[in-house]
Design a protein around this motif. Structure first.
Motif, PDB file in Angstrom:
ATOM      1  N   HIS A 439      18.917   6.143 -34.910  1.00  0.00           N
ATOM      2  CA  HIS A 439      18.141   4.967 -34.173  1.00  0.00           C
ATOM      3  C   HIS A 439      18.658   3.627 -34.658  1.00  0.00           C
ATOM      4  N   VAL A 440      18.791   3.348 -36.034  1.00  0.00           N
ATOM      5  CA  VAL A 440      19.154   2.071 -36.351  1.00  0.00           C
ATOM      6  C   VAL A 440      20.651   1.645 -35.929  1.00  0.00           C
ATOM      7  N   PHE A 441      21.646   2.714 -35.998  1.00  0.00           N
ATOM      8  CA  PHE A 441      22.948   2.509 -35.579  1.00  0.00           C
ATOM      9  C   PHE A 441      23.022   2.106 -34.080  1.00  0.00           C
ATOM     10  N   GLU A 442      21.884   2.772 -33.218  1.00  0.00           N
ATOM     11  CA  GLU A 442      21.987   2.257 -31.774  1.00  0.00           C
ATOM     12  C   GLU A 442      21.620   0.842 -31.630  1.00  0.00           C
ATOM     13  N   PHE A 443      20.800   0.608 -32.461  1.00  0.00           N
ATOM     14  CA  PHE A 443      19.966  -0.627 -32.577  1.00  0.00           C
ATOM     15  C   PHE A 443      21.081  -1.822 -32.843  1.00  0.00           C
ATOM     16  N   LEU A 444      21.903  -1.566 -33.918  1.00  0.00           N
ATOM     17  CA  LEU A 444      22.903  -2.361 -34.500  1.00  0.00           C
ATOM     18  C   LEU A 444      23.922  -2.561 -33.228  1.00  0.00           C
ATOM     19  N   LYS A 445      24.393  -1.471 -32.568  1.00  0.00           N
ATOM     20  CA  LYS A 445      25.386  -1.545 -31.475  1.00  0.00           C
ATOM     21  C   LYS A 445      24.814  -2.489 -30.445  1.00  0.00           C
ATOM     22  N   LYS A 446      23.432  -2.151 -30.108  1.00  0.00           N
ATOM     23  CA  LYS A 446      22.914  -3.142 -28.936  1.00  0.00           C
ATOM     24  C   LYS A 446      23.032  -4.549 -29.324  1.00  0.00           C
ATOM     25  N   LYS A 447      22.593  -4.623 -30.738  1.00  0.00           N
ATOM     26  CA  LYS A 447      22.531  -6.180 -31.121  1.00  0.00           C
ATOM     27  C   LYS A 447      23.839  -6.706 -31.213  1.00  0.00           C
ATOM     28  N   GLN A 448      24.810  -5.910 -31.465  1.00  0.00           N
ATOM     29  CA  GLN A 448      26.267  -6.520 -31.486  1.00  0.00           C
ATOM     30  C   GLN A 448      26.783  -6.809 -30.017  1.00  0.00           C
ATOM     31  N   ALA A 456      30.134 -12.274 -38.339  1.00  0.00           N
ATOM     32  CA  ALA A 456      30.977 -11.544 -39.422  1.00  0.00           C
ATOM     33  C   ALA A 456      30.229 -10.352 -40.009  1.00  0.00           C
ATOM     34  N   GLY A 457      29.309 -10.460 -40.518  1.00  0.00           N
ATOM     35  CA  GLY A 457      28.264  -9.394 -41.051  1.00  0.00           C
ATOM     36  C   GLY A 457      27.942  -8.130 -40.456  1.00  0.00           C
ATOM     37  N   ILE A 458      27.951  -8.481 -39.037  1.00  0.00           N
ATOM     38  CA  ILE A 458      27.514  -7.105 -38.236  1.00  0.00           C
ATOM     39  C   ILE A 458      28.398  -5.837 -38.610  1.00  0.00           C
ATOM     40  N   GLU A 459      29.658  -5.854 -38.419  1.00  0.00           N
ATOM     41  CA  GLU A 459      30.499  -4.592 -38.734  1.00  0.00           C
ATOM     42  C   GLU A 459      29.924  -4.030 -40.309  1.00  0.00           C
ATOM     43  N   LEU A 460      30.010  -5.000 -41.366  1.00  0.00           N
ATOM     44  CA  LEU A 460      29.609  -4.594 -42.508  1.00  0.00           C
ATOM     45  C   LEU A 460      28.358  -3.800 -42.303  1.00  0.00           C
ATOM     46  N   PHE A 461      27.388  -4.513 -41.630  1.00  0.00           N
ATOM     47  CA  PHE A 461      26.004  -3.789 -41.536  1.00  0.00           C
ATOM     48  C   PHE A 461      26.069  -2.326 -41.274  1.00  0.00           C
ATOM     49  N   MET A 488      16.095  -4.790 -38.497  1.00  0.00           N
ATOM     50  CA  MET A 488      16.347  -3.422 -38.416  1.00  0.00           C
ATOM     51  C   MET A 488      15.497  -2.497 -39.350  1.00  0.00           C
ATOM     52  N   LEU A 489      14.779  -3.046 -40.412  1.00  0.00           N
ATOM     53  CA  LEU A 489      13.760  -2.159 -41.109  1.00  0.00           C
ATOM     54  C   LEU A 489      12.510  -2.189 -40.361  1.00  0.00           C
ATOM     55  N   GLU A 490      12.298  -3.048 -39.567  1.00  0.00           N
ATOM     56  CA  GLU A 490      10.889  -3.181 -38.632  1.00  0.00           C
ATOM     57  C   GLU A 490      11.390  -1.871 -37.666  1.00  0.00           C
ATOM     58  N   VAL A 491      12.417  -1.848 -37.027  1.00  0.00           N
ATOM     59  CA  VAL A 491      12.857  -0.805 -36.155  1.00  0.00           C
ATOM     60  C   VAL A 491      12.469   0.695 -36.902  1.00  0.00           C
ATOM     61  N   GLN A 492      13.000   0.727 -37.965  1.00  0.00           N
ATOM     62  CA  GLN A 492      12.733   2.040 -38.520  1.00  0.00           C
ATOM     63  C   GLN A 492      11.176   2.361 -38.697  1.00  0.00           C
ATOM     64  N   ARG A 493      10.447   1.049 -38.943  1.00  0.00           N
ATOM     65  CA  ARG A 493       9.036   1.705 -39.121  1.00  0.00           C
ATOM     66  C   ARG A 493       8.454   2.215 -37.746  1.00  0.00           C
TER      67      ARG A 493
END
Length: 527
Positions: A439-448, A456-461, A488-493
């Motif tokens: 779920h978080v990985f999909e959130f980060l991909k959409k964010k990117q 610069a930090g999103i890939e590290l995330f 991202m933590l709020e998405v997990q909640r």
């Protein structure tokens, strides 16, 4: 004041030492507290600690019930509401009736009204004692949910009996139709007032610029407001606190931030621990005066102990009989919701016996006994000292006899082995964490893709979450990446809150993961 303050501080130190000793001995700390209170009463020269009986309920009950309502799983309570309701109301009334009949027959001068008063005091099992004892053994979540839910609601039903019995003793009569209307108003009004006051406090938390300290201060006064307002309107203050606490607990992710939840958990755990210890020690300190009062009434100590043993036997037998009655009724009318179904016949027959053996009495019974007025119409309240003494004996015997033997019986009989499914719970945890990760990985991909193509930090995330490894260099964690991390933590909640709606998921697993997320958020904020 200069004498009492050091003594109160010494009481807290004794409570802490007894708790540490109990942990070392691997027994529940209420057992040592009640024994410690008894032993302390024999120390000569101790100052007298007097608390107005009218203030006992108001000082101790609201925070105890409020904390318990935050700890219990409302989802599990709703699942087992039939059994919880029968234990919390029908079993309590049956126990109080049994005590009333037996004491009226065996104790000279003990009326039915006095018997119901004593029955209302000693009928509710104690949530703290049960929880402290069962933590040393593994029991199914269905059984723990029933015990927690019952202990939360039976305080209300027993104290309603206590109140009506007190009114009957004071007035010398009992009008059934007025009592029935009053009973309905106490339940409906108390529940409604608790929900209304809780809703107002939730709004206050959300609209006011509170921090962790002010949030904790507000949660400290909230149960007192709920209880006081309900009692002023002649409703059940206990039900007001319970209903309000359950409402606020279910919405804690909405109106409390991570810091408030973490610090609030630690504060309430320590506060309730101290409150419980103080009540046990207070009754111990009052024992010499109670025994002296018995002698002035012409009741010997040996006779009073006999009455206490008799009442304790009635409590244990009433609960065991009720447990088997509830099992038979459930199997006849609702076999699909019977706890422990699918186990062996031996275990299903022994399960009600174990439920009956969990009826340890504790702090609510002590508070109720201490709340009996000292005088009635200018004369000493009839048999007050005897009721206090019997209550103490019942608590002492149930804690020591049942509390010390319950873990042994559960482990020896291997009663819950067929009901426990640790592999399924571990599989649930793995599935939950896998779902969180995806779920978080999909959130980060959409964010990117939509907002942070060149960040610069999103890939590290993404690598951090995918590999779950520490990054040696934290220089990439600037304010913007912190904001993303917290989002991202709020998405997990949100994911866990939605997952918790599944009745097959154990809410304790969800709560443990939410607590870890709160800790992670605080770590990020402080970095």
């Amino acid at each position: 004041m200069h004498t009492i303050l050091p003594f109160l501080l010494a009481m807290i130190a004794v409570i802490v030492l007894l708790n540490m000793w109990a942990a070392k001995l691997r027994i529940a700390y209420p057992i040592l507290l009640v024994i410690g209170g008894l032993l302390i009463s024999f120390i000569p020269g101790l100052p007298k600690v007097k608390i107005d009986p009218d203030l006992i309920f108001f000082i101790f009950l609201p925070p105890l019930l409020f904390e318990a309502s935050w700890s219990v799983s409302f989802k599990e309570m709703r699942k087992w509401w039939r059994i919880i309701g029968s234990f919390a109301f029908l079993v309590v009334f049956f126990t109080a009736l049994s005590v009333a009949v037996v004491t009226n027959h065996f104790i000279p001068g003990f009326s039915i009204a006095l018997g119901f008063l004593l029955g209302g005091i000693v009928s509710p099992p104690d949530a703290v004692s049960t929880g402290a004892i069962t933590k040393f053994v593994k029991i199914p979540k269905s059984t723990s949910a029933i015990l927690e839910g019952e202990s939360l609601l039976n305080d209300a039903s027993s104290l309603i009996i206590f109140r009506f019995a007190l009114m009957a003793i004071g007035s010398g009569q009992f009008i059934w139709h007025e009592a029935a209307l009053s009973f309905v108003w106490m339940i409906v009004g108390g529940t409604g007032i608790g929900l209304i006051v809780a809703w107002l406090f939730v709004k206050a938390h959300k609209l006011l610029p509170t921090d962790a300290s002010s949030d904790i201060a507000l949660t400290l006064i909230e149960p007192y407001f709920m209880y006081w307002i309900a009692e002023q309107l002649e409703c059940s203050g206990v039900l007001a606190v319970v209903s309000g606490g359950l409402y606020m607990s279910a919405r804690s992710l909405v109106f409390l931030n991570s810091a408030s939840r973490i610090r609030g958990f630690s504060f309430w755990e320590s506060f309730i621990f101290i409150l419980n210890g103080i009540v046990f020690l207070i009754i111990g300190l009052e024992l010499p005066e109670i025994v002296a009062g018995l002698q002035t009434e012409g009741i010997s100590l040996q006779t009073a102990i006999g009455y206490g043993v008799l009442v304790t036997a009635v409590l244990i037998l009433s609960r065991i009989i009720s447990s088997y009655t509830a099992m038979v009724s459930t199997l006849i009318f609702r076999p699909s919701v019977a706890p422990g179904r699918g186990g062996s016949l031996r275990n299903r027959l022994l399960l009600p016996l174990m439920l009956g053996w969990t009826g340890m009495r504790g702090v609510v019974s002590l508070a109720a006994a201490l709340a009996i007025p000292i005088t009635l119409h200018g004369a000493p309240f009839p048999h007050r000292n005897l009721i206090l003494f019997i209550t103490f004996v019942a608590i002492l015997l149930t804690l020591v006899i049942q509390g010390l033997t319950l873990p042994y019986f559960i482990n020896r009989l291997r009663l819950f082995d067929s009901f426990m499914n640790e592999e399924a719970e571990e599989a649930t945890r793995r599935e939950m964490k896998r779902g969180l990760k995806q779920h978080v990985f999909e959130f980060l991909k959409k964010k990117q893709e939509n907002e942070l193509k060149d960040h610069a930090g999103i890939e590290l995330f993404m690598r951090h979450w995918e590999e779950k490894a520490k990054v040696a260099d934290d220089s990439w964690m600037n304010e913007k990446t912190k904001a993303i991390f917290i989002e991202m933590l709020e998405v997990q909640r949100e994911y866990l809150t939605a997952l918790n709606k599944d009745p097959k998921i154990n809410e304790e697993i969800i709560r443990a993961q939410l607590y870890q997320i709160d800790l992670e958020e605080e770590r990020i904020k402080s970095s």
